[in-house]
Write an enzyme that holds these catalytic residues in place. Structure first.
Site, short mmCIF file in Angstrom:
data_model
loop_
_atom_site.label_atom_id
_atom_site.label_comp_id
_atom_site.label_asym_id
_atom_site.label_seq_id
_atom_site.Cartn_x
_atom_site.Cartn_y
_atom_site.Cartn_z
N HIS A 1 -5.46 -3.51 5.82
CA HIS A 1 -5.11 -3.83 4.43
C HIS A 1 -6.32 -4.40 3.69
O HIS A 1 -6.33 -5.56 3.29
CB HIS A 1 -3.92 -4.80 4.39
CG HIS A 1 -3.56 -5.22 2.99
ND1 HIS A 1 -3.02 -4.35 2.07
CD2 HIS A 1 -3.72 -6.40 2.35
CE1 HIS A 1 -2.84 -4.99 0.93
NE2 HIS A 1 -3.26 -6.24 1.06
N ASP B 1 0.84 -1.21 0.00
CA ASP B 1 0.00 0.00 0.00
C ASP B 1 0.87 1.26 0.00
O ASP B 1 0.55 2.26 -0.65
CB ASP B 1 -0.93 0.00 1.22
CG ASP B 1 -1.84 -1.21 1.23
OD1 ASP B 1 -2.33 -1.58 0.15
OD2 ASP B 1 -2.06 -1.80 2.31
N1 LIG Z 1 -0.42 -8.37 1.81
C1 LIG Z 1 -0.59 -7.98 0.57
O1 LIG Z 1 -0.44 -6.79 0.25
C2 LIG Z 1 -0.92 -8.99 -0.51
C3 LIG Z 1 -0.81 -8.61 -1.86
C4 LIG Z 1 -1.09 -9.57 -2.83
C5 LIG Z 1 -1.49 -10.85 -2.46
N2 LIG Z 1 -1.59 -11.17 -1.14
C6 LIG Z 1 -2.00 -12.51 -0.71
O2 LIG Z 1 -0.89 -13.41 -0.78
C7 LIG Z 1 -1.38 -14.76 -0.89
C8 LIG Z 1 -0.63 -15.53 -1.97
O3 LIG Z 1 -0.87 -14.98 -3.23
P1 LIG Z 1 -0.21 -15.60 -4.56
O4 LIG Z 1 -0.62 -14.74 -5.69
O5 LIG Z 1 1.22 -15.89 -4.34
O6 LIG Z 1 -1.02 -17.00 -4.63
P2 LIG Z 1 -0.59 -18.36 -5.40
O7 LIG Z 1 -1.80 -19.21 -5.45
O8 LIG Z 1 0.11 -18.05 -6.66
O9 LIG Z 1 0.47 -19.01 -4.41
C9 LIG Z 1 0.12 -19.48 -3.15
C10 LIG Z 1 1.07 -20.61 -2.79
O10 LIG Z 1 0.71 -21.06 -1.49
C11 LIG Z 1 0.86 -22.46 -1.50
N3 LIG Z 1 0.10 -23.07 -0.40
C12 LIG Z 1 -1.21 -23.35 -0.34
N4 LIG Z 1 -1.50 -23.96 0.83
C13 LIG Z 1 -0.33 -24.05 1.50
C14 LIG Z 1 0.04 -24.60 2.75
N5 LIG Z 1 -0.86 -25.15 3.56
N6 LIG Z 1 1.33 -24.53 3.12
C15 LIG Z 1 2.25 -23.96 2.31
N7 LIG Z 1 1.97 -23.43 1.13
C16 LIG Z 1 0.69 -23.49 0.72
C17 LIG Z 1 0.39 -22.91 -2.88
O11 LIG Z 1 0.86 -24.22 -3.20
C18 LIG Z 1 0.99 -21.81 -3.75
O12 LIG Z 1 2.28 -22.16 -4.20
C19 LIG Z 1 -2.89 -14.63 -1.14
O13 LIG Z 1 -3.56 -14.83 0.09
C20 LIG Z 1 -3.05 -13.17 -1.55
O14 LIG Z 1 -4.34 -12.67 -1.26
C21 LIG Z 1 -1.31 -10.26 -0.17
#
Ligand SMILES: NC(=O)c1ccc[n+]([C@@H]2O[C@H](COP(=O)([O-])OP(=O)(O)OC[C@H]3O[C@@H](n4cnc5c(N)ncnc54)[C@H](O)[C@@H]3O)[C@@H](O)[C@H]2O)c1
Length: 338
Positions: A200, A173
């Protein structure tokens, strides 16, 4: 008050990419094979601050680990896959970053992710509490407004809670606010610092343009549009990706910036400030993001909200009910956990 610490915060990433400082941080990425996890791991591998990088996921980490391990930087990389390998991934870690969990699709709010991600974060947090209770825990997984209370409750259950070391990563952000303000004013974004407070998600994301350094001013309608764009910037990316996920590359940058700031401060660097969603007494919400002075043991001092404009004051008041509900939802989830 803030201005004495202002910015350079964002310089952390560039600094760590460009200096020859030798440090020994042991960092774990949980969810390392994902859209965020892979580029985040690449940035961490590229940093001289990191000496050991352990990568955990439920899929593909042997490949991601093997790939990154060929890069000619000093961090030793190893991939761990599946719950039975998680303890070894975590042992000895100074910092754990958690981007594990499902991302949004068009039309979804961050809260829509709660059911899936709450369980994932609670499981991973339990492992952290057992195997690296002293580590700084940086949660990227959404909804951050609930996943930080979840992590905190899990650490309390395990009897190892330290509120100074559990962080909700809201850095994206701030990164977005800096970029958008710089675009509008023709400034170098690297020199702009907009504190973003609150939480957030949507209206809980509160950019304090009145505290921006350098000082900037906007007519009321432009300020409203700019604030709305910062609040909905995640949705802008979700829509543009059209079903292929949410922000990953900018999030990896922001996550790396945050980790480098935590590590810099742990290494004794002074004046490191980042905003983060943490346990807080600055408002009537038990968790709230404000600028934090980081130190050797995590949060050294909460720098608080500071002086805000009436426009910002109103946004803070309006965010509080939603924040309280998201916090309670996270806390209740852990209370009801078997
Ligand atoms: N804080 C922020 O500003 C922000 C910004 C963007 C995304 N996010 C969040 O980040 C998270 C990940 O996003 P992404 O685009 O990388 O998703 P993605 O689906 O590409 O990757 C997620 C990964 O997590 C793994 N995973 C699932 N369950 C798991 C477990 N129990 N243990 C370990 N790994 C596990 C999956 O295998 C995958 O590799 C989402 O929740 C998204 O909303 C947060």
């Amino acid at each position: 008050m803030l201005s004495s610490f202002a910015r350079p915060a964002g310089a952390a990433l560039r600094r760590s990419l460009s200096t020859s400082a030798q440090n020994n941080a042991k960092v774990a990425v949980l969810g390392a094979s994902g859209g965020i996890g892979q580029p985040l791991s690449l940035l961490l591998k590229n940093s001289p601050l990191v000496s050991r990088l352990t990568l955990y996921d439920i899929a593909h980490t042997p490949g991601v680990g093997a790939d990154l391990s060929h890069i000619e930087t000093r961090a030793k990389v190893k991939g761990y896959m599946g719950p039975e390998q998680l303890p070894d991934c975590l042992k000895g870690c100074d910092v754990v970053v958690i981007p594990a969990g499902v991302p949004r699709k068009p039309g979804m709010t961050r809260d829509d992710l709660f059911n899936t991600n709450a369980t994932i974060v609670a499981t991973l947090a339990t492992a952290c509490a057992k195997h690296c209770p002293e580590a700084a825990i940086c949660i990227i997984a959404n909804p951050v407004n609930s996943t930080i209370p979840i992590t905190s409750e899990v650490f309390k259950k395990q009897g190892v809670y330290n509120p100074n070391k559990i962080f909700g990563v809201t850095t994206l952000d701030i990164v977005r606010a800096n970029t958008f303000v710089a675009e509008l004013k023709g400034l170098d974004p690297a020199r702009v610092n907009v504190p973003v407070i609150g939480g957030h998600a949507g209206k809980t994301i509160i950019p304090l343009i009145s505290q921006c350094t350098p000082k900037v001013e906007f007519p009321e309608d432009q300020l409203t549009t700019l604030t709305g764009r910062i609040q909905e910037a995640g949705t802008e990316v979700v829509k543009a990706k059209a079903g292929a996920g949410s922000a990953t590359l900018s999030m990896a940058y922001a996550g790396a910036r945050f980790v480098f700031s935590v590590v810099d401060a742990m290494n004794g660097k002074e004046g490191v400030v980042e905003c983060s969603f943490v346990r807080s007494e600055e408002t009537e919400c038990s968790y709230f993001s404000t600028p934090l002075l980081l130190g050797k043991k995590g949060i050294e001092k909460n720098l608080g909200i500071g002086k805000v404009s009436p426009f910002e004051e109103k946004m803070i008041a309006e965010a509080i009910p939603e924040l309280k509900a998201s916090i309670k939802k996270g806390e209740d989830f852990v209370k009801n956990m078997k």
